[in-house]
Design an enzyme around this catalytic site. Structure first.
Site, mmCIF file in Angstrom:
data_model
loop_
_atom_site.group_PDB
_atom_site.id
_atom_site.type_symbol
_atom_site.label_atom_id
_atom_site.label_comp_id
_atom_site.label_asym_id
_atom_site.label_seq_id
_atom_site.Cartn_x
_atom_site.Cartn_y
_atom_site.Cartn_z
ATOM 1 C CB CYS A 418 -10.339 8.532 -13.261
ATOM 2 S SG CYS A 418 -10.499 7.587 -11.715
ATOM 3 C CG HIS A 596 -5.581 9.429 -12.886
ATOM 4 N ND1 HIS A 596 -6.332 10.583 -12.781
ATOM 5 C CD2 HIS A 596 -6.184 8.504 -12.092
ATOM 6 C CE1 HIS A 596 -7.348 10.368 -11.948
ATOM 7 N NE2 HIS A 596 -7.285 9.117 -11.514
ATOM 8 C CD GLU A 598 -4.411 12.725 -15.115
ATOM 9 O OE1 GLU A 598 -5.103 12.775 -14.075
ATOM 10 O OE2 GLU A 598 -4.694 11.998 -16.086
#
Length: 682
Positions: A418, A596, A598
């Site tokens: 990001c 993102h 993750e």
């Protein structure tokens, strides 16, 4: 109340969802989220279908406008819901996909009730906390608990409800009143209360103190709920005499007192609960139907596999040091999902993970902070790889830019997520393209057009719509423009879907110029038009053009980038092309993602960009792509552990016992390869 009783009596017994309410005492942050997830693991890995709801008793509508220092990171779901980080734990532990409705806040419930009042749904009644708000809470829970979350169309058997905060907080009183109705005889077998409390061990006394725990149980009983299990959190294993004391003063049976002490990794918590008979207690208390043996045998992932996974987390001795350069490093939970994604990748890279947190402000070499800056730079230079995660506002950004420059010039593996991707683009524009003053309009609204490397998305108008829920949120599609890139090989798919949370993006106008200098945007996306059903999107003409262009193998990457960036709209009258993924040409691993990754990482299927970072940081990326196995590693194999058993039974001469166990987990695991990046179910 009569209507509620009727609704339960009319439901077939096999269709009733049972509830486990997890409450906390003494202090917040006692571990309710991990306990809730662990209860779900016990149930799911024994054949029951599980869902989860988190209740946050604050007045915010959602977690979207929180500072990371308030409650840690903001977790984002497929539907764009900005929720508490505990929902991330639920998804990772249980391999499920939740929606924004799985996170209840007091602000959200007030808004819901007030909208009903304005519509006249209460027919002129005086709207009160009890029964109207409490009824709305129970109705919400019952509706959401029935929604399948595991990719099947089957209703969950059990819904785990975590009530945030601590017993005694005024904010949580309404929710306790709502669940008090389940103490009625006709509903008593539908709700189980698991109370998590802390055993204090003051240094001044030299012995553990249980009085705060006793008081929290007393407050819970006063609120109308009786704990069925008391989870005692402590630093050391619970002493039998202390357990008897807690049982006696808490007016509970000895079997209802469960000790959960600090362990080497969170995956051991479900095993602690299993060893103390928690699954049997749940089945008995909720009168759950026994799962047949044939169904248990068909489970692709059970508690034996979970035990192997927990052992693997402690099996490695060779350390990989990853420096996390961010602006919220004072609290680890600010990067909870990033930390988890790194740990998942470390398991599959067969390394023991060390995360070094570096305050990006200290990398700016400000006057008066020379000593702290030198120490921060030493930590960066000692790292095997660097990650720059997301963030907002200008503080510390110049330090992130310097970290990206260091990695680019010194061939250090770098992953920008990001904001981390955006600062890498700004650094490249300044130092390679020679654009003086290049920056993001987030940090300088007075930039000349040529200096605008990162721009705001005009369709997300903060002035008109405010900050809450106005970013580009949720699961979005990204298309690879070429197969000849590291990220495509890591993902193993032409189109991927990942979760987003951003209001700014790399300016398409400067992308062709960057590409010719080696900063290649290998993945692009466009905005789809959302329908009323969150997981169904209407493909736009721009999206179709992107898909068609990406599939044309005869057109080289640079020409694709030129063409697509010229076609991009302004984001208002027609969707703009989004820069989603980049990687640096002729660099071992210098990549970034606007999304993102993750958020969709899982212990059995690590996020590809994170896995690539760990492979590059440990010198295994080339061998991974060539298909060769990693070198034999030293592992910890204590006598009697699953690793020890595998070592004794293995006939392999390679010595790569961990690799064999990982292969077994991948084969038997219920997290099918691809789910972490496609956000779909197989």
């Amino acid at each position: 109340m009569a209507a509620l009783k009727m609704s339960f009596s009319e439901m077939p017994a096999e269709k009733r969802v049972k509830y486990i309410l997890v409450t906390g005492g003494v202090i917040s942050g006692v571990g309710k989220g991990i306990i809730s997830s662990s209860l779900g693991v016990l149930l799911k890995n024994n054949g029951y279908k599980v869902t989860a709801i988190k209740i946050d008793p604050y007045l915010n509508i959602d977690a979207g406008t929180f500072s990371p220092y308030e409650h840690g990171e903001v977790f984002v779901l497929d539907d764009g819901g900005e929720v508490d980080l505990d929902l991330g734990n639920y998804e990772r532990f249980l391999d499920i996909r939740l929606t924004r409705d799985n996170n209840i806040t007091t602000g959200k419930m007030f808004k819901h009730v007030m909208e009903k009042e304005r519509r006249g749904d209460y027919c002129g009644k005086t709207v009160q906390m009890i029964p109207h708000l409490t009824d709305a809470i129970v109705d919400w829970v019952e509706r959401v608990a029935k929604i399948p979350v595991d990719g099947t169309n089957e209703q969950p058997d059990v819904c785990i409800i975590e009530l945030g905060g601590t017993i005694g907080d005024i904010e949580g009183m309404t929710y306790l009143s709502a669940f008090e109705r389940f103490q009625r005889p006709t509903l008593k077998n539908h709700l189980m209360n698991v109370h998590v409390s802390l055993i204090l061990h003051p240094n001044a006394t030299g012995e553990p103190k249980t009085k705060p725990m006793q008081n929290s149980v007393r407050h819970l009983r006063a609120a109308g709920l009786v704990p069925d299990l008391l989870i005692c959190r402590s630093t050391e294993k619970l002493d039998p005499h202390l357990r008897e004391k807690i049982s006696r003063f808490g007016m509970m049976d000895l079997e209802q007192v469960v000790g959960v002490h600090d362990v080497s990794n969170i995956y051991k918590v479900p095993l602690l609960l299993q060893d103390q008979g928690v699954l049997e207690a749940i089945k008995h208390r909720l009168c759950l139907t026994e799962v047949c043996e044939d169904l248990k045998k068909d489970l692709k992932f059970n508690m034996t596999h979970w035990s192997h996974l927990s052992d693997l987390c402690d099996a490695f001795q060779q350390v990989v040091n990853i420096a996390l350069v961010g602006k919220y490093v004072k609290i680890a939970d600010a990067y909870a999902s990033v930390n988890k994604a790194l740990s998942h990748a470390a398991i599959h890279a067969k390394r023991k993970l060390k995360i070094t947190y570096v305050d990006s402000e200290l990398l700016e070499n400000k006057p008066g902070f020379e000593e702290q800056s030198a120490a921060a730079w030493n930590m960066v230079k000692a790292a095997d790889g660097i990650i720059v995660p997301g963030g907002f506002d200008i503080r510390g950004v110049e330090g992130m830019i310097k970290a990206a420059e260091y990695c680019r010039k010194n061939n250090v593996p770098y992953l920008g997520v990001c904001l981390g991707m955006q600062v890498a683009a700004v650094e490249f524009a300044r130092n390679v393209l020679g654009i003086k003053g290049a920056n993001s309009t987030e940090f300088n609204s007075e930039l000349h057009e040529d200096q605008q490397i990162v721009i705001d998305m005009p369709e997300h108008n903060v002035e008109e719509n405010g900050l809450g829920g106005t970013m580009r949120l949720g699961r979005r599609s990204t298309v690879f423009l070429t197969d000849d890139c590291i990220l495509h090989r890591l993902y193993g798919a032409h189109t991927v879907e990942e979760r987003h949370r951003h209001r700014y993006e790399v300016n398409p106008r400067v992308v062709p110029q960057m590409a010719r200098k080696g900063f290649l945007f290998v993945g692009m996306g466009v905005d789809e038009q959302n329908t009323d059903i969150w997981n169904i999107k209407k493909r736009t003409d721009s999206s179709a053009e992107l898909m068609q262009m990406a599939d044309q193998a005869e057109i080289d990457l640079l020409h694709k980038i030129d063409d697509l960036c010229q076609r991009g709209g302004d984001g208002v009258t027609r969707p703009a092309v989004r820069m989603e993924m980049f990687e640096m040409k002729d660099h071992p691993y210098f990549v970034g993602a606007q999304f993102h990754p993750e958020y969709l990482s899982h212990p059995l299927t690590p996020s590809p960009p994170f896995f690539g970072l760990l492979l590059a940081a440990t010198g295994q990326l080339t061998s991974y792509f060539s298909g060769s196995r990693s070198p034999a590693l030293q592992v910890v194999a204590e006598e009697g552990s699953p690793l020890d058993g595998l070592q004794k039974s293995s006939s392999s001469t390679s010595g790569d016992l961990v690799g064999e166990m990982l292969d077994k987990l991948k084969i038997n695991g219920n997290a099918t390869p691809g789910t972490q990046r496609l956000a779909t179910f197989q």
